[in-house]
Design an enzyme around this catalytic site. Structure first.
Site, short mmCIF file in Angstrom:
data_model
loop_
_atom_site.label_atom_id
_atom_site.label_comp_id
_atom_site.label_asym_id
_atom_site.label_seq_id
_atom_site.Cartn_x
_atom_site.Cartn_y
_atom_site.Cartn_z
N PRO A 107 -15.85 -2.36 1.16
CG PRO A 107 -16.02 -1.80 3.43
CD PRO A 107 -15.01 -2.04 2.34
CG LEU A 108 -18.40 2.03 2.27
CD1 LEU A 108 -17.93 3.38 2.78
CD2 LEU A 108 -19.83 1.75 2.74
N GLY A 109 -18.15 -0.36 -2.02
CA GLY A 109 -18.22 -0.46 -3.46
C GLY A 109 -17.39 0.55 -4.22
CE1 TYR A 166 -3.37 -2.64 0.07
CE2 TYR A 166 -3.76 -2.22 2.39
CZ TYR A 166 -4.07 -2.90 1.24
OH TYR A 166 -5.09 -3.83 1.26
CG HIS A 180 -1.91 -8.28 -0.91
ND1 HIS A 180 -1.25 -7.11 -0.61
CD2 HIS A 180 -3.17 -7.91 -1.25
CE1 HIS A 180 -2.08 -6.09 -0.76
NE2 HIS A 180 -3.24 -6.55 -1.16
#
Length: 280
Positions: free
Chosen positions: A204-206, A53, A123
């Site tokens: 999770p929020l697309g 990241y 990963h």
């Protein structure tokens, strides 16, 4: 705050996905650290990172998380991942060889400033390396005390089953993409629930990051949010938590306000009708 379990560790049902704090569009360092501190203050006890990241050099996000947790590391479980190598200007390269994973885990532990990584996950599968060999490296790292808990990410049900076998029934987590617009991991979610393996939902929020974007993308969530006088993102996260008892959502955040709102989803209880409307 509601809690779930990863292996033998109790964690908040909502974690913080720290990736947005190190990739393009990231906030400055002080704001990034303030976001992590806001998560802790809101009761979040799981922070998700990875050595890949970054938009600078391998390990940027891990070093940032370690700095933010100075003096507060005992409050949280830090989950990191190995098996991707950052490449400027393009997608990260996969490297699931045991040699790379063992070296990457030790480098991650050093950056995080810990003797043993709380949760270490593969990963992504490397098509050039047998899956069992990659997971076998995690088993050896666990046996050597470099990592406490082992998990896999972006895995199929067959790969999850295999990983749990290689790890001697000690697979602690599966981190797959899951959101109202990306539900192809429902089988993996159900498998994890059946076998008491934590399922960490990334994205999770697309992919939407602001309330307006989320409302446009998921109108049913917006309708229910209006009924409950809460944000649509809070509704979506609460819906995901309601799907299975092993579900843990790890929304990303760039601002303290975002993670504060997301953390409140752990205490939002939806009705059976609302869950059904969101599930259709």
């Amino acid at each position: 705050m509601r809690y779930r379990r990863i292996g033998d560790v109790k964690v908040s049902a909502i974690g913080l996905g720290a990736m947005p704090l190190s990739i393009p569009g990231r906030p400055d360092r002080d704001a990034a650290i303030a976001t992590i501190h806001a998560a802790l203050d809101a009761g979040v006890t799981l922070i998700d990172t990875a050595d890949a990241y970054t938009s600078d050099a391998q390990g940027h996000n891990e070093e940032l998380v370690a700095s933010a947790l100075a003096g507060r590391g005992e409050e949280v479980l830090v989950a990191t991942k190995g098996g991707l190598v950052y490449r400027a200007g393009g997608p990260s390269d996969r490297n699931g060889t045991p040699e790379h994973l063992k070296a990457a885990a030790r480098a991650s532990a050093k950056r995080l400033g810990v003797d043993a990584i709380g949760l270490y996950q593969l990963h992504r599968p490397d098509p050039g390396v047998p899956w069992e060999e990659s997971v076998g490296a995690l088993r050896e790292l666990q046996e050597e005390g470099v990592i406490r808990l082992a998990g896999v990410s972006n895995a199929t049900t067959a790969q999850i089953r295999s990983a749990d076998h290689v790890l001697g029934g000690r697979l602690a987590s599966v981190q797959n993409q899951f959101s109202p617009s990306y539900r192809s991991s429902e089988n993996e979610l159900d498998y994890c629930a059946e076998h008491e393996i934590a399922f960490l939902a990334w994205g999770p929020l697309g992919g939407a990051s602001r309330a307006g974007e989320i409302a446009d993308a998921f109108p049913v969530a917006a309708e229910i949010a209006a009924e409950l006088s809460v944000s649509p993102q809070r509704v979506i996260l609460a819906w995901e938590l309601a799907l299975q008892h092993t579900m843990i959502a790890i929304p990303g955040a760039r601002r303290p306000a975002s993670i504060r709102d997301s953390a409140r989803a752990a205490d939002l209880v939806l009705t059976a009708d609302q869950i059904a409307r969101l599930s259709t």
